[in-house]
Each structure stands twice: as structure tokens, then as C-alpha cells.
Design a protein around this motif. Structure first.
Motif, PDB file in Angstrom:
ATOM      1  N   TRP A   4       2.319   2.656  21.293  1.00 20.42           N
ATOM      2  CA  TRP A   4       1.828   3.109  19.996  1.00 20.42           C
ATOM      3  C   TRP A   4       0.378   3.571  20.133  1.00 20.42           C
ATOM      4  O   TRP A   4       0.009   4.630  19.644  1.00 20.42           O
ATOM      5  CB  TRP A   4       1.968   1.978  18.978  1.00 20.42           C
ATOM      6  CG  TRP A   4       1.537   2.333  17.600  1.00 20.42           C
ATOM      7  CD1 TRP A   4       2.280   2.992  16.645  1.00 20.42           C
ATOM      8  CD2 TRP A   4       0.271   2.064  17.008  1.00 20.42           C
ATOM      9  NE1 TRP A   4       1.544   3.133  15.499  1.00 20.42           N
ATOM     10  CE2 TRP A   4       0.295   2.570  15.682  1.00 20.42           C
ATOM     11  CE3 TRP A   4      -0.893   1.432  17.443  1.00 20.42           C
ATOM     12  CZ2 TRP A   4      -0.770   2.473  14.821  1.00 20.42           C
ATOM     13  CZ3 TRP A   4      -1.961   1.330  16.580  1.00 20.42           C
ATOM     14  CH2 TRP A   4      -1.895   1.849  15.285  1.00 20.42           C
ATOM     15  N   ASN A   5      -0.457   2.771  20.800  1.00 17.96           N
ATOM     16  CA  ASN A   5      -1.855   3.144  21.014  1.00 17.96           C
ATOM     17  C   ASN A   5      -1.963   4.398  21.872  1.00 17.96           C
ATOM     18  O   ASN A   5      -2.768   5.287  21.594  1.00 17.96           O
ATOM     19  CB  ASN A   5      -2.624   1.994  21.660  1.00 17.96           C
ATOM     20  CG  ASN A   5      -2.996   0.937  20.654  1.00 17.96           C
ATOM     21  OD1 ASN A   5      -3.922   1.110  19.870  1.00 17.96           O
ATOM     22  ND2 ASN A   5      -2.251  -0.156  20.644  1.00 17.96           N
ATOM     23  N   TRP A  14      -7.442  -3.130  21.558  1.00 10.37           N
ATOM     24  CA  TRP A  14      -7.647  -4.579  21.492  1.00 10.37           C
ATOM     25  C   TRP A  14      -6.309  -5.266  21.256  1.00 10.37           C
ATOM     26  O   TRP A  14      -5.455  -4.749  20.547  1.00 10.37           O
ATOM     27  CB  TRP A  14      -8.569  -4.928  20.321  1.00 10.37           C
ATOM     28  CG  TRP A  14      -9.992  -4.584  20.557  1.00 10.37           C
ATOM     29  CD1 TRP A  14     -10.597  -3.374  20.336  1.00 10.37           C
ATOM     30  CD2 TRP A  14     -11.003  -5.442  21.067  1.00 10.37           C
ATOM     31  NE1 TRP A  14     -11.918  -3.439  20.674  1.00 10.37           N
ATOM     32  CE2 TRP A  14     -12.198  -4.701  21.129  1.00 10.37           C
ATOM     33  CE3 TRP A  14     -11.027  -6.768  21.479  1.00 10.37           C
ATOM     34  CZ2 TRP A  14     -13.391  -5.239  21.578  1.00 10.37           C
ATOM     35  CZ3 TRP A  14     -12.217  -7.302  21.929  1.00 10.37           C
ATOM     36  CH2 TRP A  14     -13.375  -6.542  21.982  1.00 10.37           C
ATOM     37  N   THR A  15      -6.145  -6.423  21.843  1.00  6.45           N
ATOM     38  CA  THR A  15      -4.973  -7.250  21.595  1.00  6.45           C
ATOM     39  C   THR A  15      -5.425  -8.698  21.453  1.00  6.45           C
ATOM     40  O   THR A  15      -6.551  -9.040  21.795  1.00  6.45           O
ATOM     41  CB  THR A  15      -3.925  -7.084  22.712  1.00  6.45           C
ATOM     42  OG1 THR A  15      -2.718  -7.739  22.318  1.00  6.45           O
ATOM     43  CG2 THR A  15      -4.413  -7.630  24.040  1.00  6.45           C
ATOM     44  N   VAL A  56      -7.909  -2.434  28.265  1.00  7.85           N
ATOM     45  CA  VAL A  56      -7.440  -3.420  27.297  1.00  7.85           C
ATOM     46  C   VAL A  56      -8.513  -4.483  27.079  1.00  7.85           C
ATOM     47  O   VAL A  56      -9.058  -5.023  28.040  1.00  7.85           O
ATOM     48  CB  VAL A  56      -6.135  -4.092  27.784  1.00  7.85           C
ATOM     49  CG1 VAL A  56      -5.613  -5.077  26.749  1.00  7.85           C
ATOM     50  CG2 VAL A  56      -5.075  -3.055  28.128  1.00  7.85           C
ATOM     51  N   PHE A  57      -8.784  -4.769  25.822  1.00  2.85           N
ATOM     52  CA  PHE A  57      -9.728  -5.822  25.452  1.00  2.85           C
ATOM     53  C   PHE A  57      -8.957  -6.912  24.735  1.00  2.85           C
ATOM     54  O   PHE A  57      -8.067  -6.625  23.932  1.00  2.85           O
ATOM     55  CB  PHE A  57     -10.813  -5.277  24.526  1.00  2.85           C
ATOM     56  CG  PHE A  57     -11.648  -4.207  25.155  1.00  2.85           C
ATOM     57  CD1 PHE A  57     -12.771  -4.537  25.891  1.00  2.85           C
ATOM     58  CD2 PHE A  57     -11.296  -2.871  25.022  1.00  2.85           C
ATOM     59  CE1 PHE A  57     -13.548  -3.548  26.479  1.00  2.85           C
ATOM     60  CE2 PHE A  57     -12.065  -1.876  25.609  1.00  2.85           C
ATOM     61  CZ  PHE A  57     -13.182  -2.225  26.336  1.00  2.85           C
ATOM     62  N   ALA A  58      -9.292  -8.147  25.008  1.00  2.94           N
ATOM     63  CA  ALA A  58      -8.611  -9.274  24.371  1.00  2.94           C
ATOM     64  C   ALA A  58      -9.519  -9.908  23.328  1.00  2.94           C
ATOM     65  O   ALA A  58     -10.662 -10.241  23.605  1.00  2.94           O
ATOM     66  CB  ALA A  58      -8.202 -10.304  25.414  1.00  2.94           C
ATOM     67  N   TRP A  84     -22.393 -12.794  17.005  1.00  2.00           N
ATOM     68  CA  TRP A  84     -22.578 -11.566  17.767  1.00  2.00           C
ATOM     69  C   TRP A  84     -21.218 -11.086  18.222  1.00  2.00           C
ATOM     70  O   TRP A  84     -20.267 -11.834  18.268  1.00  2.00           O
ATOM     71  CB  TRP A  84     -23.512 -11.772  18.952  1.00  2.00           C
ATOM     72  CG  TRP A  84     -22.979 -12.703  19.983  1.00  2.00           C
ATOM     73  CD1 TRP A  84     -23.079 -14.055  19.996  1.00  2.00           C
ATOM     74  CD2 TRP A  84     -22.223 -12.368  21.135  1.00  2.00           C
ATOM     75  NE1 TRP A  84     -22.452 -14.585  21.083  1.00  2.00           N
ATOM     76  CE2 TRP A  84     -21.918 -13.565  21.810  1.00  2.00           C
ATOM     77  CE3 TRP A  84     -21.778 -11.170  21.671  1.00  2.00           C
ATOM     78  CZ2 TRP A  84     -21.174 -13.598  22.970  1.00  2.00           C
ATOM     79  CZ3 TRP A  84     -21.037 -11.204  22.853  1.00  2.00           C
ATOM     80  CH2 TRP A  84     -20.756 -12.415  23.474  1.00  2.00           C
ATOM     81  N   TYR A  85     -21.127  -9.842  18.552  1.00  2.00           N
ATOM     82  CA  TYR A  85     -19.872  -9.310  19.050  1.00  2.00           C
ATOM     83  C   TYR A  85     -20.144  -8.156  20.006  1.00  2.00           C
ATOM     84  O   TYR A  85     -21.218  -7.591  20.028  1.00  2.00           O
ATOM     85  CB  TYR A  85     -18.956  -8.866  17.911  1.00  2.00           C
ATOM     86  CG  TYR A  85     -19.481  -7.720  17.091  1.00  2.00           C
ATOM     87  CD1 TYR A  85     -19.095  -6.425  17.359  1.00  2.00           C
ATOM     88  CD2 TYR A  85     -20.359  -7.941  16.041  1.00  2.00           C
ATOM     89  CE1 TYR A  85     -19.572  -5.364  16.616  1.00  2.00           C
ATOM     90  CE2 TYR A  85     -20.844  -6.888  15.285  1.00  2.00           C
ATOM     91  CZ  TYR A  85     -20.448  -5.604  15.575  1.00  2.00           C
ATOM     92  OH  TYR A  85     -20.917  -4.565  14.848  1.00  2.00           O
ATOM     93  N   CYS A  86     -19.129  -7.857  20.760  1.00  2.00           N
ATOM     94  CA  CYS A  86     -19.200  -6.755  21.714  1.00  2.00           C
ATOM     95  C   CYS A  86     -18.287  -5.654  21.193  1.00  2.00           C
ATOM     96  O   CYS A  86     -17.190  -5.924  20.756  1.00  2.00           O
ATOM     97  CB  CYS A  86     -18.723  -7.246  23.079  1.00  2.00           C
ATOM     98  SG  CYS A  86     -18.655  -5.960  24.309  1.00  2.00           S
ATOM     99  N   ARG A  87     -18.730  -4.426  21.233  1.00  2.00           N
ATOM    100  CA  ARG A  87     -17.917  -3.316  20.756  1.00  2.00           C
ATOM    101  C   ARG A  87     -17.804  -2.271  21.861  1.00  2.00           C
ATOM    102  O   ARG A  87     -18.772  -1.944  22.521  1.00  2.00           O
ATOM    103  CB  ARG A  87     -18.555  -2.705  19.519  1.00  2.00           C
ATOM    104  CG  ARG A  87     -17.755  -1.551  18.975  1.00  2.00           C
ATOM    105  CD  ARG A  87     -18.224  -1.117  17.631  1.00  2.00           C
ATOM    106  NE  ARG A  87     -19.648  -0.855  17.611  1.00  2.00           N
ATOM    107  CZ  ARG A  87     -20.265  -0.344  16.573  1.00  2.00           C
ATOM    108  NH1 ARG A  87     -19.611  -0.086  15.478  1.00  2.00           N
ATOM    109  NH2 ARG A  87     -21.555  -0.118  16.611  1.00  2.00           N
TER     110      ARG A  87
END
Length: 94
Positions: A4-5, A14-15, A56-58, A84-87
Motif C-alpha cells: 500500500w505504501n 512507519w510501522t 522502514v521506521f518502527a 522529543w521525537y525524530c522525524r
């Protein structure tokens, strides 16, 4: 999910690794597995994604995770100041 992605022209996606409810989408040493999950969803998704040439990012929810807060309160954010987050800067081409 992977296809789909890819169909929409994404070069990454992301998953889930651990959802908000504290359950893991793989065999974790720290979190219980998602109820009813019969496969190693995370590992399978990553392997298929890589085979299809996607990054792929988890997603691992520790910030507001009620299960993890009980067993590892030091892992959970206490205020918005510690959030905080990573993008990823790569995105879908559409």
C-alpha cells in the motif's frame, strides 16, 4: 501494508513496534505481545519493506504508555518539556 505504501510512491513508512496500550507487535522481552497476533508483524513488515526497497521506521510509544509506566516509570516522559521525537525528512512523492 508495505505494498500500500509502495503503491502511493513512498520511499519509507512507519510501522508499529510497541503501541500506546503497551503491547508489542513482535516478541518483546519487555512488553506483552498484541493479543491475537499470530505472526512477528514487525519483523515481517521490515523484511518485506526492505525487499521492496523501502526504508522502514518502527514506532515505539514510551511517552504515554500505561504498561511501560508501571514496570519502567523512568522510561516514560513526565512533562511536555521532556518530549522529543525524530522525524524522517524523506516522504511520499505524492
Amino acid at each position: 501494508f508495505v505494498m500500500w505504501n509502495k503503491k502511493f510512491g513512498c520511499n519509507n513508512f512507519w510501522t508499529f513496534a510497541v503501541s500506546y496500550n503497551g503491547y508489542a507487535w513482535y516478541d518483546s522481552k519487555y512488553a506483552p505481545k498484541i493479543k491475537g497476533l499470530k505472526t512477528d508483524f514487525l519483523n515481517n513488515t521490515v523484511n518485506i519493506g526492505h525487499r521492496e526497497g523501502l526504508e522502514v521506521f518502527a514506532y515505539l510509544c514510551l511517552a504515554s504508555n500505561p504498561y511501560m509506566e508501571k514496570i519502567h516509570p523512568e522510561w516514560v516522559r513526565k512533562s511536555e518539556k521532556s518530549f522529543w521525537y525524530c522525524r524522517s525528512f524523506q516522504s511520499c512523492s505524492n
